[in-house]
Design a protein around this motif. Structure first.
Motif, short mmCIF file in Angstrom:
data_model
loop_
_atom_site.label_atom_id
_atom_site.label_comp_id
_atom_site.label_asym_id
_atom_site.label_seq_id
_atom_site.Cartn_x
_atom_site.Cartn_y
_atom_site.Cartn_z
N GLN B 238 16.51 33.17 9.98
CA GLN B 238 17.30 32.02 9.57
C GLN B 238 16.47 31.20 8.59
N PRO B 239 17.12 30.56 7.60
CA PRO B 239 16.34 29.72 6.69
C PRO B 239 15.68 28.59 7.48
N PRO B 240 14.45 28.22 7.11
CA PRO B 240 13.79 27.10 7.79
C PRO B 240 14.37 25.77 7.31
N ALA B 241 14.26 24.73 8.14
CA ALA B 241 14.68 23.40 7.72
C ALA B 241 13.83 22.96 6.54
N ILE B 242 14.47 22.24 5.59
CA ILE B 242 13.71 21.85 4.40
C ILE B 242 12.72 20.74 4.71
N ALA B 243 12.80 20.14 5.91
CA ALA B 243 11.81 19.14 6.29
C ALA B 243 10.52 19.80 6.77
N SER B 244 10.56 21.14 6.97
CA SER B 244 9.40 21.85 7.51
C SER B 244 8.20 21.75 6.56
N GLN B 245 7.06 21.38 7.13
CA GLN B 245 5.84 21.26 6.31
C GLN B 245 5.43 22.61 5.74
N ALA B 246 5.63 23.69 6.53
CA ALA B 246 5.21 25.02 6.09
C ALA B 246 5.98 25.42 4.84
N VAL B 247 7.32 25.15 4.83
CA VAL B 247 8.14 25.50 3.67
C VAL B 247 7.66 24.74 2.44
N ARG B 248 7.43 23.43 2.63
CA ARG B 248 7.02 22.62 1.47
C ARG B 248 5.66 23.04 0.96
N LEU B 249 4.76 23.42 1.88
CA LEU B 249 3.43 23.87 1.47
C LEU B 249 3.53 25.18 0.69
N ALA B 250 4.37 26.12 1.19
CA ALA B 250 4.54 27.40 0.48
C ALA B 250 5.09 27.15 -0.92
N LEU B 251 5.98 26.16 -1.04
CA LEU B 251 6.61 25.86 -2.33
C LEU B 251 5.61 25.33 -3.35
N VAL B 252 4.66 24.49 -2.90
CA VAL B 252 3.74 23.85 -3.86
C VAL B 252 2.37 24.51 -3.87
N ALA B 253 2.15 25.55 -3.05
CA ALA B 253 0.81 26.16 -2.98
C ALA B 253 0.36 26.66 -4.36
N GLY B 254 1.27 27.32 -5.10
CA GLY B 254 0.91 27.89 -6.40
C GLY B 254 0.53 26.81 -7.40
N PRO B 255 1.45 25.85 -7.69
CA PRO B 255 1.09 24.79 -8.63
C PRO B 255 -0.17 24.03 -8.19
N LEU B 256 -0.34 23.82 -6.88
CA LEU B 256 -1.50 23.09 -6.38
C LEU B 256 -2.79 23.87 -6.67
N ALA B 257 -2.77 25.19 -6.36
CA ALA B 257 -3.95 26.02 -6.62
C ALA B 257 -4.25 26.04 -8.11
N PHE B 258 -3.19 26.11 -8.92
CA PHE B 258 -3.34 26.14 -10.38
C PHE B 258 -4.01 24.84 -10.87
N LEU B 259 -3.51 23.69 -10.35
CA LEU B 259 -4.07 22.40 -10.74
C LEU B 259 -5.53 22.29 -10.34
N LEU B 260 -5.83 22.71 -9.09
CA LEU B 260 -7.21 22.64 -8.61
C LEU B 260 -8.11 23.49 -9.49
N ALA B 261 -7.62 24.71 -9.84
CA ALA B 261 -8.42 25.59 -10.72
C ALA B 261 -8.62 24.91 -12.07
N GLY B 262 -7.57 24.20 -12.55
CA GLY B 262 -7.69 23.49 -13.82
C GLY B 262 -8.77 22.44 -13.77
N PHE B 263 -8.79 21.65 -12.67
CA PHE B 263 -9.81 20.61 -12.54
C PHE B 263 -11.20 21.22 -12.34
N ALA B 264 -11.24 22.39 -11.65
CA ALA B 264 -12.53 23.07 -11.50
C ALA B 264 -13.07 23.46 -12.87
N GLY B 265 -12.15 23.79 -13.80
CA GLY B 265 -12.57 24.11 -15.16
C GLY B 265 -13.23 22.91 -15.83
N MET B 266 -12.77 21.69 -15.49
CA MET B 266 -13.40 20.49 -16.07
C MET B 266 -14.81 20.31 -15.52
#
Lengths: 97, 311
Positions: B238-266
């Motif tokens: 069944q789809p998870p509730a959109i209030a679920s922290q796990a769903v929201r984390l999975a959704l932003v994990a990529g952009p977040l990792a990308f941003l962190l890698a970007g700042f690591a480049g600085m």
């Protein structure tokens, strides 16, 4: 220069294309949904199978040949499933509905 | 021979586009759109752009086709709303003229290019070894236009937020999409149980080989999302509730990792999104893995739609 295996491959692929043509004609010409499905699955199963068989001599490596066979297997699985589901829907014997 | 195939393909693409525009029902239009996408995929293969072809097949024809199909189903029974939102003839003609004009200008621009066309391909190929990526497309996407790729990943998050915003206030935080009955027998149950393990392996494989061969996070993530959708319609998950922290984390994990890698480049390299020498390959692989998860989550949530039930 084409070897004997490649020649056989071209023949198999051409035969596969023939099945696709026949399946398409059936899809357009047959009167009801289940007959059309019947025609379509011949193109999917046998036609694609012959095309894949014909491409095997050209695959170049064992890995590529296995990938071609996997593609055929997956199309068989998906095509067979969808055909069954459409037919069940048409006949009103959908499981779980 | 090759030229004849290309002309036939071009004619088929245009024919499929015209058929899609003229289709009598929404369902027929979506079927036409998916066929159009698969023909465009063949056109990209003929142009030698296999990475683009894979993306077109996975996202252009596949994922977009399923999302449009869900939209068609949702719009049934809303004939008044649909006709109220359909633009008038004048707007349609203006949009058609605008699109035709842009297409014509682009075609003229492409035809006016000198042969060979100027480009940065040679310069990009010369330095891709420094990133440790064998696939030149992946090297350009992560090395030269990392900012574009980062923004593409953020756009997916906003798309999901836009879909979630369609929910009425009382449904906010709830479970998206319809509930499908669990299939214990029959073809769909068999397909979901047989295809899921194969599809998961293929999705991860396509994402993984993107560093060396055509493939990558968007294509692999789409296959993973498709496997989740299959399990969902077969009633296995069944789809998870959109209030679920796990769903929201999975959704932003990529952009977040990308941003962190970007700042690591600085901190470690020459600036934002500059990959530090020596660490480039492992960092890119980590970002790509997180992005694959986020692309899969975003596409699955886009198919599932806005929340419709209380959690």
């Amino acid at each position: 220069m084409i070897g004997a295996l490649q020649g056989l491959g071209l023949l198999a692929a051409a035969a596969g294309a023939g099945f696709f043509l026949a399946g398409t004609v059936g899809l357009i010409r047959f009167p009801d949904t289940t007959s059309r499905l019947h025609a379509l699955t011949k193109a999917d199963n046998l036609g694609l199978g012959l095309v894949v068989l014909g491409l095997l001599p050209f695959a170049g490596s064992l890995g590529a040949a296995l990938k071609l066979l996997l593609v055929w297997g997956l199309v068989l699985l998906a095509g067979g499933t969808v055909a069954q589901m459409i037919a069940a829907r048409v006949r009103g014997t959908e499981p779980g509905a | 021979m090759g030229g004849l195939v290309d002309w036939l393909l071009a004619a088929l693409v245009l024919g499929a586009a015209a058929w899609t525009l003229a289709a009598p029902t929404g369902f027929a239009a979506v079927v036409g759109f998916v066929g159009f996408g698969l023909l465009v995929t063949l056109a990209w293969v003929r142009l030698g752009a296999v990475d683009v072809a894979l993306t077109e097949a996975a996202i252009g024809a596949g994922a977009t086709g399923v999302i449009l199909l869900m939209a068609v189903v949702r719009l049934r029974g809303g004939a008044e709303e649909v006709s109220a939102a359909t633009p008038g003839r004048a707007v349609m003609v203006a949009a058609g003229l605008l699109a035709g004009g842009v297409g014509l200008a682009l075609a003229l621009a492409v035809l006016a290019l000198p042969d060979p066309a100027p480009g940065l391909a040679a310069a990009a190929m010369a330095r891709r070894g420094e990133l440790g990526l064998g696939n030149p497309v992946a090297a350009v996407l992560m090395g030269y236009r990392g900012l574009d790729t980062l923004l593409e990943s953020v756009v997916l998050v906003f798309a999901v937020l836009a879909v979630w915003s369609m929910a009425p206030d009382r449904r906010w935080g709830g479970i998206p999409g319809p509930r499908f009955p669990r299939q214990e027998a029959g073809p769909l149950a068999l397909l979901a149980r047989l295809l899921l393990p194969i599809g998961l392996v293929i999705g991860i494989h396509v994402a993984w080989v993107g560093a060396e061969a055509p493939g990558g996070k968007f294509q692999g993530g789409t296959i993973l999302a498709a496997m989740w959708v299959l399990a969902w319609v077969a009633g296995l998950v069944q789809p998870p509730a959109i209030a679920s922290q796990a769903v929201r984390l999975a959704l932003v994990a990529g952009p977040l990792a990308f941003l962190l890698a970007g700042f690591a480049g600085m901190a470690l390299g020459e600036g934002f999104l500059a990959w530090p020498p020596g660490l480039a390959k492992p960092m890119i692989l980590l970002v790509e893995a997180a992005m694959t998860l986020s692309v899969a989550a975003a596409l699955a949530l886009l198919v599932a739609g806005p929340p419709e039930r209380a959690a």
